[in-house]
Design a protein around this motif. Structure first.
Motif, short mmCIF file in Angstrom:
data_model
loop_
_atom_site.label_atom_id
_atom_site.label_comp_id
_atom_site.label_asym_id
_atom_site.label_seq_id
_atom_site.Cartn_x
_atom_site.Cartn_y
_atom_site.Cartn_z
N ASP A 80 0.67 -1.21 -0.09
CA ASP A 80 -0.02 0.05 0.01
C ASP A 80 0.94 1.15 0.06
O ASP A 80 0.70 2.20 -0.86
CB ASP A 80 -1.09 -0.06 1.24
N THR A 120 -2.64 3.66 3.17
CA THR A 120 -3.93 4.53 2.78
C THR A 120 -5.03 3.75 3.09
O THR A 120 -5.23 2.88 4.10
CB THR A 120 -3.82 4.82 1.24
N ASP A 121 -6.28 3.97 2.62
CA ASP A 121 -7.55 3.33 2.95
C ASP A 121 -7.40 1.80 2.94
O ASP A 121 -8.34 0.97 3.57
CB ASP A 121 -8.83 3.86 1.86
N ASP A 122 -6.63 1.09 1.92
CA ASP A 122 -6.53 -0.33 1.75
C ASP A 122 -6.07 -0.85 3.30
O ASP A 122 -6.76 -1.71 3.82
CB ASP A 122 -5.61 -0.53 0.64
N ASP A 132 -8.03 8.80 1.96
CA ASP A 132 -8.55 8.42 0.69
C ASP A 132 -9.59 7.27 1.04
O ASP A 132 -9.77 6.68 2.26
CB ASP A 132 -7.34 7.73 -0.12
N ASP A 149 -1.49 1.25 -5.11
CA ASP A 149 -1.54 1.03 -3.93
C ASP A 149 -2.31 -0.23 -3.53
O ASP A 149 -1.87 -0.95 -2.60
CB ASP A 149 -1.99 2.22 -3.14
N THR A 150 -3.35 -0.45 -4.18
CA THR A 150 -4.12 -1.64 -4.10
C THR A 150 -3.66 -2.88 -4.69
O THR A 150 -3.72 -3.86 -4.10
CB THR A 150 -5.61 -1.00 -4.53
MN MN Z 1 -5.60 3.47 -1.25
#
Ligand code: MN
Ligand code: MN
Length: 301
Positions: free
Chosen positions: A25, A63-65, A101, A249-250
């Motif tokens: 990520d 991040t969001d992941d 995010d 990132d994902t």
């Molecule tokens: Mn992300």
């Protein structure tokens, strides 16, 4: 079924999967939404955790992941059981905290939960993004090695935001690959599992590789499969994946959890680990351990 030695190895692989996800990520976020040729022109081969990117991250920031995966992990560890309500509450609190995010489909699903308590989004043929697959790891660890529990947890958490047969198929296949890798399966066995997915859903075919790494879960999984089966180390798998750009990132997070589970902690470059946010890594290692302890594998000991 598992002896003490096996369980120690499983714990190592579980930690590596969770840490590997965060590394993928943080590494990929720098080049998210760039094309492979833009990355090549700017960096040659991109291989360092330096932050920046369109989100202007600090080096090692996730991040969001990773954050959504941690929401699921905390819900399980706190309650010591599977509570979809607790997962949704953590997603809701996270969204209210103004995260760096959040994907559109995730936002839509969490808002529906906040507005009317909806725990299952209606089926939607367009909700085939990778947002449900990217965060499945805690459900995978907590269900080890039970395939029925795996499917239940993975799909229930997915449907809070993504209710789509292609996303579901990707989530289940990824979860099964992780169960196999955590228990020490080789790449030939893992490849057979992917071949089963491709037979049922030919859209996931990744040979020849088309080079697409978008947020569409089919493109995401093709990229992860291509680089995971081609790479000879944790590092090679991840560098190949994030250098495809797009939703880097994902794709990085998903390849990182799979390669982490497969190669274990010793294979994770210290240079990358040192660049990560220390608080996040400390929490991740504790969560990975507690999820395995609370899993059927851990409770049998
Ligand atoms: Mn992300
Ligand atoms: Mn992304």
């Amino acid at each position: 079924m598992f002896n003490q030695y096996d369980l120690e190895e499983i714990r190592d692989r579980a930690r590596a999967a969770f840490v590997g996800m965060a590394i993928g990520d943080a590494l990929g976020a720098t080049v998210e939404f760039m094309t492979a040729s833009e990355i090549a022109a700017k960096y040659g081969t991109f291989r360092d955790i330096i932050g920046g990117g369109w989100l202007r991250l600090k080096p090692g920031q996730v991040t969001d992941d990773t954050e959504m995966a941690l929401c699921i992990a905390r819900a399980i560890v706190k309650n010591q059981t599977w509570s979809l309500l607790a997962v949704a509450d953590n997603f809701a609190a996270w969204l209210k905290s103004r995260p760096v995010d959040c994907g559109d489909t995730c936002r839509k699903g969490i808002r529906a939960y906040l507005l009317n308590g909806q725990l299952e989004s209606p089926p939607n043929e367009w909700d085939a993004g990778n947002g449900a697959a990217m965060r499945i790891l805690p459900a995978v660890l907590f269900s080890l090695p039970d395939d029925e529990l795996l499917k239940k947890y993975v799909i229930e958490q997915a449907h809070i935001t993504h209710n789509n047969p292609v996303s579901d198929a990707a989530c289940i296949c990824l979860g099964q690959l992780l169960h196999l890798a955590l228990c020490g399966a080789g790449k030939t066995r893992l490849r057979r599992q992917v071949d089963g997915l491709v037979t049922r859903f030919p859209t996931f075919t990744f040979e020849p590789y088309r080079g697409l790494a978008t947020g569409y879960v089919v493109d995401t999984m093709q990229t992860v499969f291509h680089w995971f089966f081609r790479g000879k180390s944790f590092k090679e798998c991840l560098v190949g994946t994030v250098n495809q750009g797009a939703d880097a990132d994902t794709t990085g997070a998903i390849c990182g959890m799979l390669a982490g589970a497969y190669y274990g902690m010793d294979a994770i470059p210290k240079r990358w680990l040192k660049r990560m946010d220390g608080k996040v890594i400390a929490e991740i290692e504790i969560m990975a351990d507690r999820l395995i302890t609370a899993s059927p594998a851990g409770r049998r000991m």
